[in-house]
Design a protein around this motif. Structure first.
Motif, short mmCIF file in Angstrom:
data_model
loop_
_atom_site.label_atom_id
_atom_site.label_comp_id
_atom_site.label_asym_id
_atom_site.label_seq_id
_atom_site.Cartn_x
_atom_site.Cartn_y
_atom_site.Cartn_z
N CYS A 54 10.64 10.26 6.44
CA CYS A 54 11.01 10.70 4.98
C CYS A 54 10.63 9.73 4.24
O CYS A 54 9.56 9.51 3.33
CB CYS A 54 12.08 11.39 4.80
SG CYS A 54 12.07 12.59 3.34
N TRP A 55 11.31 8.67 4.41
CA TRP A 55 11.05 7.40 3.62
C TRP A 55 9.71 6.76 3.67
O TRP A 55 9.06 6.49 2.75
CB TRP A 55 11.90 6.19 4.07
CG TRP A 55 13.69 6.39 3.76
CD1 TRP A 55 14.17 7.25 2.91
CD2 TRP A 55 14.63 5.59 4.18
NE1 TRP A 55 15.51 7.06 3.03
CE2 TRP A 55 15.82 5.87 3.56
CE3 TRP A 55 14.38 4.41 5.05
CZ2 TRP A 55 16.81 5.39 3.96
CZ3 TRP A 55 15.75 3.58 5.27
CH2 TRP A 55 17.03 4.39 4.69
N PHE A 56 9.19 6.70 5.00
CA PHE A 56 7.90 6.18 5.45
C PHE A 56 6.89 7.10 4.73
O PHE A 56 5.86 6.31 4.28
CB PHE A 56 7.88 6.33 6.71
CG PHE A 56 6.48 5.42 7.20
CD1 PHE A 56 6.46 4.15 7.02
CD2 PHE A 56 5.56 6.01 8.13
CE1 PHE A 56 5.42 3.32 7.57
CE2 PHE A 56 4.49 5.42 8.76
CZ PHE A 56 4.42 4.08 8.33
N GLY A 98 5.13 5.77 0.32
CA GLY A 98 3.75 5.22 0.07
C GLY A 98 3.48 4.30 1.32
O GLY A 98 2.39 3.65 1.54
N ALA A 99 4.60 3.84 2.17
CA ALA A 99 4.34 2.78 3.10
C ALA A 99 3.49 3.42 4.31
O ALA A 99 2.47 2.34 4.86
CB ALA A 99 5.60 2.46 3.74
N MET A 150 6.05 -0.26 10.95
CA MET A 150 6.48 0.72 10.06
C MET A 150 7.47 0.06 9.09
O MET A 150 7.46 0.17 8.02
CB MET A 150 7.26 1.83 10.77
CG MET A 150 6.17 2.59 12.00
SD MET A 150 6.91 3.94 12.56
CE MET A 150 7.42 5.28 11.36
N CYS A 151 8.39 -0.69 9.84
CA CYS A 151 9.66 -1.50 8.81
C CYS A 151 8.85 -2.45 8.01
O CYS A 151 9.43 -2.54 6.77
CB CYS A 151 10.52 -2.06 9.87
SG CYS A 151 11.68 -0.92 10.66
N PHE A 152 7.88 -3.17 8.39
CA PHE A 152 7.00 -3.97 7.55
C PHE A 152 6.81 -3.52 6.41
O PHE A 152 6.70 -4.08 5.25
CB PHE A 152 6.33 -4.72 8.42
CG PHE A 152 5.26 -5.85 7.45
CD1 PHE A 152 5.51 -6.98 7.07
CD2 PHE A 152 3.94 -5.19 7.08
CE1 PHE A 152 4.76 -7.70 6.21
CE2 PHE A 152 2.94 -5.90 6.51
CZ PHE A 152 3.61 -7.27 6.08
N TRP A 153 5.94 -2.22 6.60
CA TRP A 153 5.55 -1.78 5.50
C TRP A 153 6.23 -1.16 4.42
O TRP A 153 6.08 -1.04 3.33
CB TRP A 153 4.29 -0.73 6.07
CG TRP A 153 2.93 -1.39 6.63
CD1 TRP A 153 2.38 -1.45 7.99
CD2 TRP A 153 2.01 -2.12 5.68
NE1 TRP A 153 1.14 -2.43 7.84
CE2 TRP A 153 0.95 -2.80 6.60
CE3 TRP A 153 2.02 -2.69 4.49
CZ2 TRP A 153 0.03 -3.53 6.21
CZ3 TRP A 153 0.89 -3.42 4.02
CH2 TRP A 153 -0.30 -3.75 4.89
N PHE A 208 13.39 5.23 -2.11
CA PHE A 208 12.32 5.49 -1.17
C PHE A 208 11.37 6.92 -1.34
O PHE A 208 10.28 6.89 -1.62
CB PHE A 208 12.58 5.57 0.21
CG PHE A 208 12.87 3.70 0.40
CD1 PHE A 208 11.95 2.86 0.25
CD2 PHE A 208 13.86 3.54 1.27
CE1 PHE A 208 12.18 1.38 0.59
CE2 PHE A 208 14.18 2.25 1.40
CZ PHE A 208 13.24 1.32 1.14
N ALA A 209 12.31 7.81 -1.73
CA ALA A 209 11.53 9.21 -1.75
C ALA A 209 11.44 9.87 -2.97
O ALA A 209 10.89 10.90 -3.21
CB ALA A 209 12.40 10.13 -0.62
N GLU A 210 12.35 9.19 -3.99
CA GLU A 210 12.32 10.11 -5.30
C GLU A 210 11.70 9.20 -6.51
O GLU A 210 10.71 9.29 -6.73
CB GLU A 210 13.60 10.63 -5.52
CG GLU A 210 13.39 11.67 -6.68
CD GLU A 210 14.95 11.80 -7.28
OE1 GLU A 210 14.96 12.46 -8.14
OE2 GLU A 210 16.03 11.39 -6.69
#
Length: 434
Positions: free
Chosen positions: A129-131, A135-136, A283-286, A391-393
């Motif tokens: 969800c964060w990802f 926008g990552a 994924m973590c990097f982005w 991250f998501a909002e």
């Protein structure tokens, strides 16, 4: 944009009722000192088994952090865990229904989704969800292969015989390595034995990183993420990629943010992390790059002594003392700050006062809160709930809202300190009370 949002300040974790989004600035002028507000949960853990061997007589939460019973008895914590677990299960059911309605896809942003995010994203989909919403995912898709290319930057400089004296990048890498074993030493996934800590460093002109950083897979992956970001954020003139809007390289506190991202993504995708750690690292990097470069304020971690973070603190405290703190319900904190600054000015104007007695700058009291995004300040479950919103909002505005809420909750404790240094100590170490 509203700084204070009642939906965040006075949220009831056990309330599943709907509500309408408010788009107006909240008015706290009529708040009484005796009014009772929601208290952020002190402990939010649930018991889930893990593969790493536990030390005798030490309890860990599901993220691998040691539990402390210094301030809250074990039985009280377990009672709260059981209570909170029921809430998590209920929220998970609602998210499952939401995703089924969208054929298993993440829905577009709406008032309903906003409400769901604020009430907490279930752990099993939190990282994805964060990802997606940060926008990552789009950033990674637009830059295929860049992560591994960035890791080669370090290898290329080492193969050229460069050292930290010759390369800004390698100098930053050296700073990264100093912080690796300081990152979550009480977490069983990041912990290393004394024998690893005492291993000799490589010669400065070695073409390979020290193998001691790759014995623990979490430490090794954290190193890769931070090293990739070093070169991503450096200008091309310093052999970097120049991917960020300002020069960063590395600074302390970034290791905690990257470390927590890695922990959540690895635990949510355990099999993938074991078989293909590079995919989780990427994924973590982005996620990390998106947070630093696109969500948090510009120059927050810049090379100019983190000038952006200092400016943000000064703006925040100017906001707090505006209207004597009435706007955000922190009148006592605003008055305390003014009193301490007055005392500061008096002392700084006295010739016979030793320099060591001069008071520190009040504008950066909450510096650590913002630069770490509350990692190590609040309980891990609370941090993740905050990060759900970041991250998501609504991004960085969430950090400001939480900061104001914490000051509002603890204004009596802060304002009773008649010395600014005591107030500073309370603000910077009160996280131990959770």
């Amino acid at each position: 944009m509203n700084i204070v949002d009642e939906d965040l300040v006075d949220v009831d974790l056990d309330d599943d009722s709907d509500y309408e989004d408010a788009n107006q600035i909240d008015n706290y002028e009529n708040i009484n000192d005796n009014d009772c507000f929601f208290e952020i949960p002190l402990v939010e853990h649930s018991n889930i088994p893990f593969e790493v061997k536990d030390e005798d007589n030490i309890d860990y939460d599901k993220y691998g952090f040691k539990k402390s019973y210094k301030y809250i008895p074990k039985v009280r914590q377990e009672e709260y865990e059981n209570y909170y677990q029921r809430i998590l299960e209920r929220r998970e059911q609602k998210w499952n229904v939401l995703l089924e309605e969208c054929n298993g896809e993440f829905p577009p942003m709406s008032s309903k989704l906003k409400r769901y995010i604020r009430k907490g994203i279930p752990g099993y989909i939190r990282s994805l969800c964060w990802f997606y919403y940060s926008g990552a995912k789009t950033e990674m898709e637009n830059n295929p292969g860049l992560y591994e290319k960035l890791l080669n930057y370090e290898r290329n400089e080492r193969n050229k015989g460069l050292t930290k004296k010759d390369s800004t990048g390698l100098d930053c890498v050296y700073a990264v390595e100093k912080d690796l074993f300081r990152t979550f030493p009480d977490n069983k996934y990041f912990a290393v034995s004394e024998s690893i800590l005492t291993m000799n460093d490589n010669e400065e002109n070695s073409t390979l990183p020290n193998k001691k950083f790759y014995i623990n897979p979490y430490i090794g992956s954290l190193r890769n993420i931070l090293v990739a970001f070093v070169y991503y954020s450096l200008p091309k003139s310093e052999n970097g990629y120049e991917g960020t809007c300002y020069t960063i390289g590395y600074c302390q506190s970034l290791n905690y943010i990257a470390g927590l991202l890695l922990l959540i993504f690895a635990q949510s995708n355990e099999k993938m992390f074991k078989n293909n750690p590079t995919s989780i690292e990427e994924m973590c990097f982005w996620m990390f790059a998106t947070l630093i470069d696109k969500i948090l304020p510009k120059e927050m971690y810049g090379v100019n002594d983190m000038e952006g973070a200092v400016i943000e603190q000064e703006l925040l405290w100017n906001l707090i003392i505006d209207e004597n703190g009435r706007k955000f319900g922190v009148r006592k904190v605003a008055k305390w700050k003014k009193d301490m600054e007055k005392k500061n000015n008096i002392m700084n104007g006295m010739d016979d006062v030793p320099e060591t007695h001069n008071l520190t700058k009040l504008g950066i009291l909450t510096f650590k809160w913002m630069t770490t995004c509350f990692v190590g300040i609040l309980p891990i479950e609370t941090v993740l709930r905050i990060w759900d919103c970041v991250f998501a909002e609504e991004g960085y505005i969430t950090i400001l809202r939480v900061t104001l809420t914490l000051l509002r909750i603890y204004e009596n404790d802060i304002s009773k300190n008649d010395d600014e240094l005591e107030g500073w100590d309370f603000i910077n170490i009160y996280g131990d009370l959770f």
